[in-house]
Write an enzyme that holds these catalytic residues in place. Structure first.
Site, PDB file in Angstrom:
ATOM      1  N   GLY A 185       0.836  -1.204   0.000  1.00  0.00           N
ATOM      2  CA  GLY A 185       0.000   0.000   0.000  1.00  0.00           C
ATOM      3  C   GLY A 185       0.866   1.248   0.000  1.00  0.00           C
TER       4      GLY A 185
ATOM      5  N   GLY B  49      -0.303   5.076  -0.809  1.00  0.00           N
ATOM      6  CA  GLY B  49      -1.263   5.799   0.027  1.00  0.00           C
ATOM      7  C   GLY B  49      -0.581   6.857   0.887  1.00  0.00           C
ATOM      8  N   GLN B  50      -1.388   7.515   1.695  1.00  0.00           N
ATOM      9  CA  GLN B  50      -0.868   8.589   2.564  1.00  0.00           C
ATOM     10  C   GLN B  50       0.298   8.108   3.432  1.00  0.00           C
ATOM     11  OE1 GLN B  50      -3.241  11.422   5.425  1.00  0.00           O
ATOM     12  NE2 GLN B  50      -2.952   9.511   6.538  1.00  0.00           N
TER      13      GLN B  50
ATOM     14  N   ASP C  80      -0.661  -7.543  -4.948  1.00  0.00           N
ATOM     15  CA  ASP C  80      -1.916  -7.403  -4.219  1.00  0.00           C
ATOM     16  C   ASP C  80      -1.878  -8.335  -3.021  1.00  0.00           C
ATOM     17  OD1 ASP C  80      -4.681  -7.465  -3.454  1.00  0.00           O
ATOM     18  OD2 ASP C  80      -5.149  -6.723  -5.464  1.00  0.00           O
TER      19      ASP C  80
ATOM     20  N   ALA D  54      -1.591  -2.191   3.134  1.00  0.00           N
ATOM     21  CA  ALA D  54      -2.593  -2.597   2.146  1.00  0.00           C
ATOM     22  C   ALA D  54      -3.912  -2.784   2.880  1.00  0.00           C
ATOM     23  CB  ALA D  54      -2.160  -3.902   1.481  1.00  0.00           C
TER      24      ALA D  54
ATOM     25  N   GLN E   2      -8.541  -2.041   2.637  1.00  0.00           N
ATOM     26  CA  GLN E   2      -9.731  -1.302   2.209  1.00  0.00           C
ATOM     27  C   GLN E   2      -9.976  -0.419   3.423  1.00  0.00           C
ATOM     28  OE1 GLN E   2     -12.383   0.657   1.909  1.00  0.00           O
ATOM     29  NE2 GLN E   2     -13.685  -0.867   2.900  1.00  0.00           N
ATOM     30  N   SER E   3      -9.569   0.843   3.332  1.00  0.00           N
ATOM     31  CA  SER E   3      -9.447   1.646   4.553  1.00  0.00           C
ATOM     32  C   SER E   3     -10.660   2.503   4.867  1.00  0.00           C
ATOM     33  CB  SER E   3      -8.197   2.536   4.448  1.00  0.00           C
ATOM     34  OG  SER E   3      -8.332   3.397   3.344  1.00  0.00           O
TER      35      SER E   3
ATOM     36  N   THR F 197      -5.961  -0.359  14.138  1.00  0.00           N
ATOM     37  CA  THR F 197      -6.809   0.836  14.148  1.00  0.00           C
ATOM     38  C   THR F 197      -7.662   0.998  15.411  1.00  0.00           C
ATOM     39  OG1 THR F 197      -8.839   1.680  13.126  1.00  0.00           O
ATOM     40  CG2 THR F 197      -8.374  -0.596  12.762  1.00  0.00           C
TER      41      THR F 197
ATOM     42  N   GLU G 296     -10.616   1.583  15.332  1.00  0.00           N
ATOM     43  CA  GLU G 296     -11.927   0.981  15.052  1.00  0.00           C
ATOM     44  C   GLU G 296     -12.091  -0.372  15.743  1.00  0.00           C
ATOM     45  OE1 GLU G 296     -14.744   2.055  13.155  1.00  0.00           O
ATOM     46  OE2 GLU G 296     -13.815   4.008  13.364  1.00  0.00           O
TER      47      GLU G 296
ATOM     48  N   TYR H  59     -15.333  -3.334   8.589  1.00  0.00           N
ATOM     49  CA  TYR H  59     -13.928  -2.901   8.579  1.00  0.00           C
ATOM     50  C   TYR H  59     -13.269  -3.243   9.912  1.00  0.00           C
ATOM     51  CZ  TYR H  59     -10.006   0.357   8.940  1.00  0.00           C
ATOM     52  OH  TYR H  59      -8.768   0.911   9.148  1.00  0.00           O
TER      53      TYR H  59
ATOM     54  N   LYS I 145     -10.289  -5.973  10.792  1.00  0.00           N
ATOM     55  CA  LYS I 145      -9.035  -5.506  11.402  1.00  0.00           C
ATOM     56  C   LYS I 145      -8.781  -6.196  12.746  1.00  0.00           C
ATOM     57  CE  LYS I 145      -7.137  -2.220   8.745  1.00  0.00           C
ATOM     58  NZ  LYS I 145      -5.715  -2.073   8.408  1.00  0.00           N
TER      59      LYS I 145
ATOM     60  N   HIS J  91      -5.498   9.686  11.391  1.00  0.00           N
ATOM     61  CA  HIS J  91      -4.324  10.523  11.116  1.00  0.00           C
ATOM     62  C   HIS J  91      -4.444  11.044   9.692  1.00  0.00           C
ATOM     63  CE1 HIS J  91      -3.522   6.269  10.615  1.00  0.00           C
ATOM     64  NE2 HIS J  91      -2.618   6.551   9.694  1.00  0.00           N
TER      65      HIS J  91
END
Ligand code: G4F
Length: 344
Positions: free
Chosen positions: A9, A12-13, A64, A87, A89-90, A132, A134, A156, A160, A186
């Site tokens: 990933g 990404g950011q 992937d 990596a 699905q955020s 996370t 979450e 999600y 996780k 973040h």
């Protein structure tokens, strides 16, 4: 020994900020990125060109986390000493629309990666898993620590949670240096435009530049613990420099509402924002022009929201000497100014 990082990933950011940090610290960096019909490497393109000029090792691969073969190929080519797994699905809201896909990436994907490391017998390879806040979901205490029980509230978060536990299990069963960074929200100017902070700064900048569409948001009173992504990647690296693998919360410990974020961003952008109406009829008007610039659209409400996600990062601060450097106010300003610049 040469330090070699593999980042999934990478485009990404977090991947882009971590790449810069690691190249500056003398690492060879290898990155995995999914193919997409649109070019999606804009966050790392400049770094790639600079690395090339300086003769640094910065290799990118298509791959992937849902394709074990691609993981094996990249690991065999790069022989990493550290792996950072971003990596994912955020998007939490999208996980309600694509629960199976989210689970394959966010849960099984992590298992595939761990299995690849185990099968290659990369005994000294250290692993960072992007875990996370979450996980806490319907949080049973506030603020949350590493000891707070988990109660995820989205596909999600559930996926996780599997990832969190499989990382911990591989650490315990196979003595892997596998770590969970339990990160709270973040953000940065590199944040995707469908996350609320960036959606706000990007849309306000567009309105400022003359766009007539109001910014449509969901729950204005939702609260989050928002930090600066660049501060947080430093912490990820620190985690992998420790002798013992562990799990750490990374957070600012401060809650703010979406409404506060909008107000501060609007102020930085030069709007004079006033709220009118209630509930789904509430709007934000710019007093200077009389224009409605914010609307509420129930389409952006979540089926369920987590409960007061705010983290206590004492363990990270005490054990790793980490401190977030950028405050909420600075963060909003950095993001808002960067988006205004984009539209000049
Ligand atoms: O920016 P968000 O979409 O982030 P969320 O759901 O907290 O998830 C992010 O942070 C997690 C913790 O680090 C990560 F695990 C996850 O991968 C992701 O990076 O939404 C934040 C809040 C929510 O309460 C949402 O209901 O903003 C509220 N919100 C209000 N209006 C909106 C909108 N969110 C989005 N995306 N779009 C809106 O229009």
């Amino acid at each position: 020994m040469k330090k070699v990082a593999l980042i999934t990933g990478i485009a990404g950011q977090d991947g882009s900020y971590l790449t810069e940090l690691l190249l500056n610290r003398g690492y060879d960096v290898h990155g995995v990125d999914r193919r997409s019909s649109l070019f999606n490497r804009s966050r790392i393109e400049k770094t790639r060109r600079e690395a090339q000029k300086k003769g640094l090792v910065f290799e990118l691969y298509y791959g992937d986390i849902c394709d074990a073969g691609s993981l094996y190929r990249v690991i065999s080519k790069s022989k990493p000493t550290e792996i950072y797994n971003f990596a994912s699905q955020s998007h939490v809201a999208i996980s309600f629309d694509e629960p199976e896909h989210t689970t394959d990436i966010n849960a099984n994907g992590v298992l595939r990666l761990l299995e690849a490391v185990r099968n290659f017998e990369l005994k000294d390879c250290r692993i960072y898993q992007a875990s996370t806040s979450e996980l806490f979901g319907n949080a049973l205490e506030t603020p949350q620590t590493e000891k707070t029980p988990f109660h995820p509230r989205s596909p999600y978060g559930v996926a996780k949670l599997y990832a969190y536990w499989i990382v911990k299990n591989y650490r315990e069963h196979y003595a892997m240096h596998a770590n969970n960074g339990i990160l709270y929200n973040h953000e940065s100017p590199r944040r995707g435009e469908n996350f609320v902070t960036r959606k706000i700064t990007y849309s306000l900048a567009k309105i400022k530049a003359g766009d007539d569409h109001a910014l449509e948001l969901g729950n204005l009173d939702a609260q989050r613990d928002w930090g600066y992504a660049k501060d947080y990647v430093e912490m990820m690296w620190l985690m992998l420099q420790q002798e013992k693998a562990d799990d750490y919360i990374i957070a600012t410990g401060k809650l703010h509402t979406v409404r506060e974020f909008v107000e501060k961003a609007a102020h930085v952008a030069g709007f004079d924002l006033v709220w009118e109406g209630d509930g789904t009829k509430e709007v934000g008007r710019d007093k200077l022009t009389g224009k409605i610039i914010i609307k509420v659209n129930p389409k952006f409400y979540r089926p369920i929201e987590p409960h007061l996600l705010v983290g206590d990062a004492t363990k990270a601060k005490d054990k790793l000497g980490w401190q977030p450097k950028v405050s909420f106010e600075n963060l909003v300003e950095i993001m808002m100014k960067a988006d205004i610049e984009r539209f000049l």
